[in-house]
Design a protein around this motif. Structure first.
Motif, PDB file in Angstrom:
ATOM      1  N   ILE A  43      25.245  51.431  74.917  1.00 21.26           N
ATOM      2  CA  ILE A  43      26.616  51.776  75.319  1.00 21.26           C
ATOM      3  C   ILE A  43      26.745  51.952  76.832  1.00 21.26           C
ATOM      4  O   ILE A  43      27.735  52.495  77.327  1.00 21.26           O
ATOM      5  N   GLY A  44      25.746  51.505  77.579  1.00 22.37           N
ATOM      6  CA  GLY A  44      25.825  51.514  79.028  1.00 22.37           C
ATOM      7  C   GLY A  44      25.659  52.866  79.679  1.00 22.37           C
ATOM      8  O   GLY A  44      26.134  53.084  80.795  1.00 22.37           O
ATOM      9  N   LEU A  45      24.942  53.793  79.032  1.00 21.87           N
ATOM     10  CA  LEU A  45      24.775  55.137  79.586  1.00 21.87           C
ATOM     11  C   LEU A  45      23.323  55.482  79.893  1.00 21.87           C
ATOM     12  O   LEU A  45      23.016  56.629  80.211  1.00 21.87           O
ATOM     13  N   ASP A  46      22.431  54.511  79.829  1.00 20.70           N
ATOM     14  CA  ASP A  46      21.027  54.809  80.076  1.00 20.70           C
ATOM     15  C   ASP A  46      20.713  55.046  81.546  1.00 20.70           C
ATOM     16  O   ASP A  46      19.643  55.556  81.871  1.00 20.70           O
ATOM     17  N   MET A  98      33.639  54.242  73.188  1.00 20.65           N
ATOM     18  CA  MET A  98      33.305  53.141  74.079  1.00 20.65           C
ATOM     19  C   MET A  98      32.970  51.928  73.235  1.00 20.65           C
ATOM     20  O   MET A  98      32.831  52.010  72.017  1.00 20.65           O
ATOM     21  N   THR A  99      32.829  50.787  73.892  1.00 21.75           N
ATOM     22  CA  THR A  99      32.423  49.552  73.223  1.00 21.75           C
ATOM     23  C   THR A  99      30.956  49.293  73.532  1.00 21.75           C
ATOM     24  O   THR A  99      30.530  49.394  74.684  1.00 21.75           O
ATOM     25  N   ASP A 100      30.187  48.969  72.496  1.00 26.05           N
ATOM     26  CA  ASP A 100      28.759  48.758  72.731  1.00 26.05           C
ATOM     27  C   ASP A 100      28.478  47.313  73.122  1.00 26.05           C
ATOM     28  O   ASP A 100      29.394  46.487  73.251  1.00 26.05           O
ATOM     29  N   THR A 101      27.206  47.004  73.329  1.00 27.73           N
ATOM     30  CA  THR A 101      26.829  45.677  73.803  1.00 27.73           C
ATOM     31  C   THR A 101      27.114  44.578  72.781  1.00 27.73           C
ATOM     32  O   THR A 101      27.147  43.402  73.131  1.00 27.73           O
ATOM     33  N   ALA A 102      27.319  44.969  71.519  1.00 26.25           N
ATOM     34  CA  ALA A 102      27.676  44.002  70.478  1.00 26.25           C
ATOM     35  C   ALA A 102      29.188  43.865  70.317  1.00 26.25           C
ATOM     36  O   ALA A 102      29.647  43.136  69.447  1.00 26.25           O
ATOM     37  N   GLY A 103      29.947  44.583  71.152  1.00 30.29           N
ATOM     38  CA  GLY A 103      31.399  44.497  71.091  1.00 30.29           C
ATOM     39  C   GLY A 103      32.040  45.402  70.064  1.00 30.29           C
ATOM     40  O   GLY A 103      33.231  45.264  69.766  1.00 30.29           O
ATOM     41  N   ARG A 104      31.293  46.364  69.537  1.00 27.95           N
ATOM     42  CA  ARG A 104      31.829  47.260  68.516  1.00 27.95           C
ATOM     43  C   ARG A 104      32.367  48.544  69.148  1.00 27.95           C
ATOM     44  O   ARG A 104      31.772  49.083  70.091  1.00 27.95           O
ATOM     45  N   LEU A 105      33.463  49.066  68.603  1.00 32.65           N
ATOM     46  CA  LEU A 105      33.946  50.373  69.009  1.00 32.65           C
ATOM     47  C   LEU A 105      32.973  51.422  68.491  1.00 32.65           C
ATOM     48  O   LEU A 105      32.599  51.415  67.319  1.00 32.65           O
ATOM     49  N   MET A 106      32.545  52.337  69.359  1.00 31.72           N
ATOM     50  CA  MET A 106      31.578  53.365  68.997  1.00 31.72           C
ATOM     51  C   MET A 106      32.129  54.749  69.337  1.00 31.72           C
ATOM     52  O   MET A 106      32.942  54.905  70.255  1.00 31.72           O
ATOM     53  N   ASP A 107      31.656  55.738  68.600  1.00 35.62           N
ATOM     54  CA  ASP A 107      32.038  57.136  68.820  1.00 35.62           C
ATOM     55  C   ASP A 107      30.831  57.944  69.269  1.00 35.62           C
ATOM     56  O   ASP A 107      29.718  57.733  68.763  1.00 35.62           O
ATOM     57  N   ASN A 179      27.786  56.999  66.590  1.00 36.58           N
ATOM     58  CA  ASN A 179      28.218  56.417  65.329  1.00 36.58           C
ATOM     59  C   ASN A 179      29.172  55.265  65.596  1.00 36.58           C
ATOM     60  O   ASN A 179      29.896  55.275  66.597  1.00 36.58           O
ATOM     61  N   HIS A 180      29.219  54.334  64.663  1.00 38.86           N
ATOM     62  CA  HIS A 180      30.261  53.304  64.718  1.00 38.86           C
ATOM     63  C   HIS A 180      31.625  53.956  64.504  1.00 38.86           C
ATOM     64  O   HIS A 180      32.606  53.601  65.163  1.00 38.86           O
ATOM     65  N   SER A 181      31.698  54.930  63.610  1.00 34.78           N
ATOM     66  CA  SER A 181      32.965  55.625  63.360  1.00 34.78           C
ATOM     67  C   SER A 181      32.700  57.008  62.784  1.00 34.78           C
ATOM     68  O   SER A 181      31.719  57.209  62.060  1.00 34.78           O
ATOM     69  N   HIS A 182      33.588  57.950  63.097  1.00 38.98           N
ATOM     70  CA  HIS A 182      33.583  59.270  62.472  1.00 38.98           C
ATOM     71  C   HIS A 182      34.740  59.437  61.494  1.00 38.98           C
ATOM     72  O   HIS A 182      35.032  60.559  61.062  1.00 38.98           O
ATOM     73  N   ILE A 183      35.412  58.340  61.143  1.00 36.62           N
ATOM     74  CA  ILE A 183      36.461  58.398  60.129  1.00 36.62           C
ATOM     75  C   ILE A 183      35.785  58.469  58.761  1.00 36.62           C
ATOM     76  O   ILE A 183      34.980  57.619  58.416  1.00 36.62           O
ATOM     77  N   ARG A 184      36.133  59.483  57.989  1.00 35.35           N
ATOM     78  CA  ARG A 184      35.444  59.761  56.733  1.00 35.35           C
ATOM     79  C   ARG A 184      36.351  59.496  55.539  1.00 35.35           C
ATOM     80  O   ARG A 184      37.575  59.421  55.677  1.00 35.35           O
TER      81      ARG A 184
END
Length: 461
Positions: A43-46, A98-107, A179-184
């Motif tokens: 996610i570009g935070l390293d 944020m969006t990860d390196t695979a283009g996924r929305l992440m939480d 996580n990819h999502s925190h929607i439960r």
């Protein structure tokens, strides 16, 4: 922030009816204990320096371009099949997207970050031991190929916590999970309880736009599409839990997210043997979430999601996908078991028969799970095993006959496969790791275990 960090505020599309702005606790200390640069790189935070890491993940200074304020998400849920409308994020919040390196929305979500409107007399804190346990669970599940949340950060916070289920006072921490999502499932259950059809439409649209690829197959409604995804994800999660020998302990609907990741770890255990009655939680007196009942629990949970969606969709739109749950579980179970065995799949019926033969042999013989998977990686017994006599028992005959026709999926050239013992993570080992920390503030055993787990994961890949 580097250019690799791509912040998002997608959750704000839902509107304030889905969350509450909250403030993080002001901790006495922020002592870094675990930093997952492998996850952070996705996610570009390293590249965050140590001071910035503590500001963002210990003091929760907003990440530029992402959420300005932490959000405690609103949801309900079934807890051991009793409906509870008084939950929600009680000791955590959504900190950033944020969006990860695979283009996924992440939480980025937290655990132990302080009280919220949903704390219900709790202190909103996390024990340091609980954080250590979550690091180990997520690292092991990731190494085994399961779809899991990832522990990004653990920071000790300098408070003495009182707990009834472990020696107190005990040390405190705040954790950040990716996580990819925190929607439960419970997010939808809350809207059904409130009879909020408009909110259900809004949440369903948000989930389908951000977490799932559009389907070429026509569906009667977006709710039918959603339940179809949920059936696949829940069946896959159940299968991965079984193949990992992992007993989650609290498979409540508020602990099941819509994207299918295993997350929110409490009294989990890795089972020493394939005992269907093996439970993780001391309070699970009826074995509701025992090893063998986890598929039943996941199917029950997805039915509760469907019941919530009946607020806006007729049963006939949702039922077709629900009826396929057993078949999707069987397919996912075969996939997960053959992946752990490390062999090339052949055809669905044959693969499922092999998977079931493994389950039957392990159940009858109480063979240590880690030993079996280590010995038979690639589908052939390697060298001399201390369990060789057990493999000669009649219980293993169907497995031996079935596996003979399978080829290894990859060469076993990693040094791990020459180790005398497999990497495992049973409760005694977890307790020993914590004891070194609690008694001597010695973190080397935890650090060494993470290295060993990741090494096993490299070998399995």
């Amino acid at each position: 922030m580097t250019d690799a960090f791509r912040p998002s505020r997608a959750i704000l599309e839902l509107g304030p009816g889905f969350y509450d702005e909250v403030a993080p606790a002001d901790f006495p200390l922020t002592i870094p204990r675990f930093r997952n640069d492998r996850a952070a790189a996705s996610i570009g935070l390293d590249d965050l320096d140590p001071a910035a890491w503590l500001r963002h993940f210990g003091r929760f200074e907003a990440l530029p371009g992402s959420l300005e304020h932490p959000l405690a998400l609103r949801y309900h849920g079934h807890q051991f099949r009793s409906y509870n409308p008084e939950i929600g994020d009680g000791r955590g919040f959504l900190f950033a997207q944020m969006t990860d390196t695979a283009g996924r929305l992440m939480d980025l979500g937290t655990k132990g970050s302080g009280q919220t409107p949903y704390s219900r007399f709790g202190d909103g804190r996390l024990t340091l031991k609980g954080g250590v346990r979550e690091i180990l669970a997520t690292e092991m599940l990731e190494a085994l190929g399961a779809t899991t949340s990832r522990t990004l950060s653990l920071i000790e916070t300098g408070e003495a916590l009182q707990r009834g289920d472990e020696p107190s006072p005990t040390r405190s921490a705040v954790m950040v999970r990716l996580n990819h999502s925190h929607i439960r499932y419970g997010s939808f259950q809350r809207l059904a309880a409130l009879q909020d059809a408009g909110g259900m439409a809004t949440l369903t649209d948000y989930v389908l736009r951000h977490y799932f690829e559009p389907s070429d197959t026509p569906a009667p409604s977006p709710y039918a599409t959603l339940i179809d995804h949920a059936v696949t994800n829940s069946a896959t999660q159940a299968a991965q839990l079984m193949a990992a020998g992992f007993v989650h302990g609290v498979l409540n609907t508020d602990n099941i997210n819509i994207t299918g990741e295993i997350f929110d770890f409490g009294p989990y255990r890795f089972a020493p043997a394939w005992d269907p009655d093996f439970t993780a939680a001391y309070f699970d007196h009826n074995g509701l979430y025992s090893l063998g009942r986890q598929p039943e629990a996941m199917q029950w949970n997805v039915y509760q999601l469907a019941l919530a969606l009946r607020l806006v969709a007729p049963t006939e739109d949702l039922a077709p996908a629900l009826k396929t749950w057993p078949d999707r579980f069987d397919a996912a179970f075969a996939t997960a078991m053959l992946a752990r065995l490390g062999v090339v799949p052949r055809d669905p019926a044959t693969d499922l028969a092999l998977a079931r033969s493994i389950e039957a042999a392990l159940t009858e013989t109480t063979m240590p799970l880690a030993r079996f998977w280590f010995d038979w990686r690639g589908g052939t017994l390697r060298g001399t095993s201390p369990a060789a006599a057990t493999y000669a028992l009649p219980a293993f005959a169907p497995f031996l006959a079935a596996v003979a026709d399978y080829a290894p999926a990859a060469p076993l050239d990693h040094a791990y496969w020459s180790d005398p013992e497999p990497c495992a993570l049973l409760i005694d080992e977890i307790e020993a790791i914590w004891s070194r920390i609690a008694t001597d503030d010695d973190w080397s055993t935890l650090e060494g275990e993470v290295v060993a787990i990741r090494r096993m994961g490299e070998a399995m890949r």
